[in-house]
Design an enzyme around this catalytic site. Sequence first.
Site, PDB file in Angstrom:
ATOM      1  N   GLU A   8       0.837  -1.211   0.000  1.00 13.48           N
ATOM      2  CA  GLU A   8       0.000   0.000   0.000  1.00 13.48           C
ATOM      3  C   GLU A   8       0.868   1.256   0.000  1.00 13.48           C
ATOM      4  O   GLU A   8       0.601   2.225  -0.717  1.00 13.48           O
ATOM      5  CB  GLU A   8      -0.914  -0.026   1.223  1.00 13.48           C
ATOM      6  CG  GLU A   8      -1.708   1.243   1.464  1.00 13.48           C
ATOM      7  CD  GLU A   8      -1.589   1.729   2.897  1.00 13.48           C
ATOM      8  OE1 GLU A   8      -1.013   2.815   3.091  1.00 13.48           O
ATOM      9  OE2 GLU A   8      -2.066   1.027   3.802  1.00 13.48           O
ATOM     10  N   GLU A  47      11.389   3.567   1.137  1.00  4.20           N
ATOM     11  CA  GLU A  47      10.151   3.594   1.923  1.00  4.20           C
ATOM     12  C   GLU A  47      10.269   2.857   3.249  1.00  4.20           C
ATOM     13  O   GLU A  47       9.422   3.018   4.136  1.00  4.20           O
ATOM     14  CB  GLU A  47       9.006   2.992   1.106  1.00  4.20           C
ATOM     15  CG  GLU A  47       7.606   3.304   1.615  1.00  4.20           C
ATOM     16  CD  GLU A  47       7.235   4.773   1.545  1.00  4.20           C
ATOM     17  OE1 GLU A  47       6.287   5.194   2.242  1.00  4.20           O
ATOM     18  OE2 GLU A  47       7.901   5.521   0.796  1.00  4.20           O
TER      19      GLU A  47
END
Length: 999
Positions: free
Chosen positions: A83, A160
């Site tokens: 996500e 990330e």
Amino acid sequence: MPLLSPHTHDSQHSFGSLQMNMDLDKEFDVVPYGVDYGTLENGLVYYVKCNPKPRKRASLALAVKVGSILEEEDERGVAHIVEHLAFSATKKYTNHSIVKFLESIGAEFGPCQNAETSFDETVYKLLIPIDKPELLSEAIQVLAEFSSEIRLSKDDLEKERGAVMEEYRDNRNASGRILDAYWTLMMEGSKYADRLPIGLEKVIKTVSPQILKQFYQKWYHLSNMAVIAVGDFSDTKRVIELIKINFGHKYSALDPPPIPQFKVPPHEDPRFSYFVEPEASGSAVVISYKMQEDEMKTVKDYREMLVKSMFRIALNRRLFRISRRKDPPYFSCSIASYVLVRDLKAYIMTSSCKEKGTLEALESMLIEIARVRLHGLSEREISVARALLMSSIESAYLERDQMESSSLRYDYTQHFTDNKPIIGIEYEAQLHKFILPDILASEVSKFAEKLWTSYSCVIQIVEPQAFAVIDDMKNIVMKINELEKTRSISPWDDEHVPEEIVNSKPNTGNIVEQREHVNIGATELTLSNGMRVCYKCTDFFNDQVLFTGFSYGGLSELPESIYYSSSMGSAIAEEIGMFGHRPSVLMDMLAGKRVDVDIDIRAYKRTFYGDCSPLYLETAFQLVYQLFTTKVTPDDEVIKRVMQVKEEAILARERDPYTSFSNRAWEINYGNSYFFRPFKINDLQKVNPLKACEYFNTCFKDPSTFTVVIVGKTDPTVAVPLILKYLGGIEKPPQPILHFHSDYIKGLPFKYPESTTREVVCSPMIEAQCMVRICFPIELKNVAMEEEIHYTGFLTKLLETKLLQLLRFKHGQIYSASVLEFIDGDLPCLTGDIRGDIRIDFSCDPKISLKLVDLALNEILRLQEEGPSDQDVETILEIEQIAHENGLQENYYWLNQILCSYQSRIYSGDIGTSFKILDEGRSKVRKSLTPLTMQLALQRIMPRRNLHTVVILMPQTSWFKRIKSFSQWSRQGIDMKILAAIAGFTVLALGFRRYSKKS
């Protein structure tokens, strides 16, 4: 049950005229009502709905029936990472260009705003403007990229990881540990027990791109997805066509694996947990009764849902009354139902109580459930619950035209992921009117039979220190079972409830002066008692009226000798009954009436505020009248309870690792006045209950000092007579009370820093947490004050956007950041320059906090020297404009704007004029914004090499590690004498700490 509006209806059709007779066995339609719904050949489901609120906006979503429950052991956390990476790069969009696209059109990007991963699904959400046709097309294209084209490269993942780790770290506080432990116990025996969506630290740090791709390709199939589009569309056909264009050509694997179902096994014996959490915010008891989620297929099922709702309402009101008794077993207690995972729900009772009081609280909670089984709920309790449910559905019915697109989007998402039926608000209103009158007290009481400790019950006690053991909990369960078996629990005793809120009729006032302010569509009345009332009639919502009354003069006027007593006045008055009735009694007097009134006493103002249905405007004004005419007198039992709650709150704050950080940051940036110091245990001894009540009684006594603003669905022919009767009927005292002119209010003794300060606050903590606060003192000149305030607002948004781009997206080391302005503590109507600061907050890995501070400071310096880009300026202008346009459709916005017009330094008796000047100031600043003017504003408001403060919360470590971390700042100019002093205090503090532990 989603409450959705249908395609067409008569908006004037009254709730009272709704009638129907129906068959309880009638089945609901599986097709959702009032929405274009269909399935493409590739299996993708779509929902498209025209909805005008907010105007020129659309709320979109891609719902995917894929969550953390589908992860294998080496994938724990992968669904959530996928996500995250969706916004990093896809086949078409790279280098966070999706985020840049969203920001460029004013669709802010932030934590939980754009996506969320749970156990059973992942939902991607976009809220976009659609005034340009190409924006909707591109937004749907973004969702299409999420469905099958997320890149998941090694570089994307490495960038990330830090952001995901920071989100993980944020969850490793006391609340997170308590919830994780309880979840594991609740789900024991099921895969859900160890599939928390955040995942494992090891997986977050080491998972490979290959595992991510494997998970993504295995489960992300169009047959598991739905696109939802709700917005101010001219028609739905064009939107459906865009969905077909962007999704129709996509095809998943020919034979995708079915989504497996994971059951949570029931258990007969209750499960117990005595959880000791040294950083807990208080002592608590949680009792959960798990059961299968009932399918809503027929009218009979709907009736059963209403029965359960009535049970919860009635029991909660009992629990509230118990919490207000003499020596109550808990400070607060309630029961609510939650869907835990697919097909499983729980009724969860939660109480907060004094330290060492958890066993007593547990016993009381179990007794109340047993009392209902033995003696049932009373007819009066059921009539109150019935009135509340009927009032709630009436409000939803009246507001059926004004539902937000994001609310409808959520309901359609639930229809797809959880098969929640959507039958339309008119039908639901008819069901309520048909079913509720026939539900009996015995029928509602019977639901308590499903809340036995012997069926899938989990009991948890949370304490900061261990005072009991699990055997004590088991003994209480056996004790209550025996009391129930021998029918040794007495029936419930209802309180007497008066009929009328106002005992003596007020003497109606009259209008001394009336003024019309055409530019804001408001009418201003001056009443015979001196109160000023301004009302604005709107049609944004059919069932909402907002109001706020304020008067200048608050806690800043108080000397230290009475400050502690007076600051407790509102808490004591609320419990005694500031509206002339005890809270437990007033609760029943207001049952079924949509009205809420509260008060707030702050540094510079005393305020009452509330909201109500137009149908209950009289009740709202009655409560305001009671507020001004009630004399609150001390009650020993109430005082004891209030002080006990305050003491527990102080102890909880002292256990929180963040307390020492926030206290020190406040002291460095604003000074150490008694106004700013948080309450300590010994401060409670300074509270005189009589002085507290005396001060409160003066706060809401003189109507001539108050200005009241009313905004909402009001009819002046109805509202004005009520204003005159209840607001105008408040008697003006012979002598003015707390009558302050706005220009002569005593300001709080802020002491802003005069030199650059950097400090690390080390706090003992179970798991490493780190918080950074950077403050820049600012001073705004009086010459163009209103424009400078607007510039400051734009600067905070610019800094927040740029710091997120740098620290979140480029370096991947934070999850979120906030930048806020603080201007003289909201001191109103100053005539000179004003002081304040711009504050930057973010959490991060303690090991890199100093590096991130330097990166942030260097970015601000770069902006001052080079200025922002054209795109930066366009982005913040678009974000501000969208917020402004949305506000124009909200009662809260207009209420705030009118209040600001009264409280602004430029107000000189005419709010129409001050409103105009403020609005023109905003427009002037917007038109002037360019990269150059933003750069000049940065240099002017935050001068280069300006002094600043940095405070960092760090976990307490050994003294030599801390000295090493401090040395990294020596190059920034920190005095080595200070380092030596810190080192000495560190050794001394650790020595005392060891000694105290030994003792």
